[in-house]
Scaffold this motif. Sequence first.
Motif, PDB file in Angstrom:
ATOM      1  N   ASN A 122     -12.124  -3.320  -5.699  1.00  0.00           N
ATOM      2  CA  ASN A 122     -12.222  -4.679  -5.168  1.00  0.00           C
ATOM      3  C   ASN A 122     -11.185  -5.576  -5.845  1.00  0.00           C
ATOM      4  OD1 ASN A 122     -14.542  -4.843  -3.222  1.00  0.00           O
ATOM      5  ND2 ASN A 122     -15.485  -3.772  -4.936  1.00  0.00           N
TER       6      ASN A 122
ATOM      7  N   ARG B 238     -15.151   3.984   0.052  1.00  0.00           N
ATOM      8  CA  ARG B 238     -16.216   4.061   1.050  1.00  0.00           C
ATOM      9  C   ARG B 238     -16.596   5.512   1.330  1.00  0.00           C
ATOM     10  NH1 ARG B 238     -13.753  -0.620   4.873  1.00  0.00           N
ATOM     11  NH2 ARG B 238     -14.319  -2.350   3.506  1.00  0.00           N
TER      12      ARG B 238
ATOM     13  N   ARG C 215     -12.757  -3.554  -0.752  1.00  0.00           N
ATOM     14  CA  ARG C 215     -11.708  -4.195   0.025  1.00  0.00           C
ATOM     15  C   ARG C 215     -10.400  -3.839  -0.666  1.00  0.00           C
ATOM     16  NH1 ARG C 215     -15.734  -4.823   2.521  1.00  0.00           N
ATOM     17  NH2 ARG C 215     -16.773  -6.734   3.092  1.00  0.00           N
TER      18      ARG C 215
ATOM     19  N   TYR D 144     -14.115  -9.874  -2.184  1.00  0.00           N
ATOM     20  CA  TYR D 144     -15.352  -9.139  -2.427  1.00  0.00           C
ATOM     21  C   TYR D 144     -16.500 -10.011  -1.946  1.00  0.00           C
ATOM     22  CZ  TYR D 144     -18.752  -6.436  -5.190  1.00  0.00           C
ATOM     23  OH  TYR D 144     -19.803  -5.667  -5.596  1.00  0.00           O
ATOM     24  N   THR D 145     -17.388  -9.465  -1.124  1.00  0.00           N
ATOM     25  CA  THR D 145     -18.409 -10.292  -0.484  1.00  0.00           C
ATOM     26  C   THR D 145     -19.568 -10.671  -1.392  1.00  0.00           C
ATOM     27  OG1 THR D 145     -19.475  -8.305   0.393  1.00  0.00           O
ATOM     28  CG2 THR D 145     -17.879  -9.414   1.818  1.00  0.00           C
TER      29      THR D 145
ATOM     30  N   GLN E 182     -18.670  -2.054  -0.407  1.00  0.00           N
ATOM     31  CA  GLN E 182     -18.082  -3.380  -0.227  1.00  0.00           C
ATOM     32  C   GLN E 182     -16.581  -3.384  -0.501  1.00  0.00           C
ATOM     33  OE1 GLN E 182     -19.524  -6.360   0.623  1.00  0.00           O
ATOM     34  NE2 GLN E 182     -21.428  -5.290   1.069  1.00  0.00           N
TER      35      GLN E 182
END
Length: 167
Positions: free
Chosen positions: A107, A56, A48, A115-116, A46
């Motif tokens: 994040n 990632r 960012r 952040y989702t 996740q």
Amino acid sequence: MAETRASRWAMVGITVMRVLVGWHFLYEGLAKLTADSWSAAGFMKQSRGPFAGFFRWLASDPTMLSYSDTITMWGLTIVGACLILGLFTRLASLGGIGFLMLFYLCNPPFIGYFYTIPSEGSYLIVNKNLVELAALVVVFATGSGTFAGLDRIVHGLWVRKPRLARA
């Protein structure tokens, strides 16, 4: 330049802060160690922000993810225990600062990098990771383990006191 020392009450406050941050690290480490299938993969996938590609990549490589998970679980636990005990406090502070910097950069609470997964609050630049990081900088700078902790004993064993010359 004369060296200044923090007052006794300031050192008591810093020591309490060190123990509280240590408890948070220890608890988070133990919770991850005892969870059936904890992994940092979700957090890193996740990611960012400016270092999203690195995080990632870590999450996508099973070997690197396994190393990351092990280092995170044990690192948080060891840093937390050392901070609580006041043992190798400066080294533990640096380890904690490193972890918190990685969590922050994974994040970051910057404009445009959201952040989702929902968090407990809304942040802009300053979040709990940055606050704890700043607290550990203070712990590092003051060496509060020699004030109240096992560092006082360790320091006493390593530093020889000069003997008085006999007349």
